[in-house]
Scaffold this motif. Structure first.
Motif, PDB file in Angstrom:
ATOM      1  N   LYS A   6     -13.292 -24.339  -4.076  1.00 40.74           N
ATOM      2  CA  LYS A   6     -13.912 -24.470  -5.392  1.00 40.74           C
ATOM      3  C   LYS A   6     -14.420 -23.114  -5.882  1.00 40.74           C
ATOM      4  N   LYS A   7     -14.951 -22.334  -4.966  1.00 34.97           N
ATOM      5  CA  LYS A   7     -15.458 -21.022  -5.344  1.00 34.97           C
ATOM      6  C   LYS A   7     -14.328 -20.122  -5.836  1.00 34.97           C
ATOM      7  N   ALA A   8     -13.185 -20.213  -5.198  1.00 35.56           N
ATOM      8  CA  ALA A   8     -12.042 -19.378  -5.588  1.00 35.56           C
ATOM      9  C   ALA A   8     -11.548 -19.769  -6.978  1.00 35.56           C
ATOM     10  N   ILE A   9     -11.459 -21.071  -7.237  1.00 40.54           N
ATOM     11  CA  ILE A   9     -11.009 -21.549  -8.555  1.00 40.54           C
ATOM     12  C   ILE A   9     -12.032 -21.178  -9.617  1.00 40.54           C
ATOM     13  N   LEU A  10     -13.321 -21.332  -9.306  1.00 39.59           N
ATOM     14  CA  LEU A  10     -14.374 -20.973 -10.241  1.00 39.59           C
ATOM     15  C   LEU A  10     -14.356 -19.467 -10.530  1.00 39.59           C
ATOM     16  N   PHE A  11     -14.190 -18.659  -9.492  1.00 39.77           N
ATOM     17  CA  PHE A  11     -14.115 -17.210  -9.669  1.00 39.77           C
ATOM     18  C   PHE A  11     -12.895 -16.824 -10.511  1.00 39.77           C
ATOM     19  N   LEU A  12     -11.774 -17.451 -10.230  1.00 41.33           N
ATOM     20  CA  LEU A  12     -10.548 -17.164 -10.977  1.00 41.33           C
ATOM     21  C   LEU A  12     -10.700 -17.569 -12.446  1.00 41.33           C
ATOM     22  N   THR A  13     -11.306 -18.701 -12.704  1.00 50.40           N
ATOM     23  CA  THR A  13     -11.520 -19.172 -14.069  1.00 50.40           C
ATOM     24  C   THR A  13     -12.462 -18.234 -14.823  1.00 50.40           C
TER      25      THR A  13
END
Length: 75
Positions: free
Chosen positions: A2-9
């Motif tokens: 989730k952190k990776a997707i949030l960071f990417l977004t």
């Protein structure tokens, strides 16, 4: 994950936001107007004046020729 997707977004949205701002700044144009005074040459004659002078010269030549043909009546 989730952190990776949030960071990417977040990074993608920041990239889009900043790239739009740069595009707006690039689109701005500066216009520089420079005023220059141009000296006008001596008054130019128009086509009518030039034609009239040529015609006057030709007429004067013809008149002079006729005067020479008539001759001097005082003799």
């Amino acid at each position: 994950m989730k952190k990776a997707i949030l960071f990417l977004t977040l990074s993608l949205s920041a990239l889009v936001t900043f790239s739009c701002r740069e595009a707006e700044e690039k689109e701005k144009e500066t216009v520089i107007v420079k005023e220059v005074e141009v000296e006008k040459p001596a008054e130019r004659e128009g086509i009518l004046e030039r034609t009239a002078k040529k015609v006057d010269e030709e007429v004067n030549k013809e008149i002079d020729q006729e005067i020479d043909n008539i001759g001097d009546d005082n003799k």
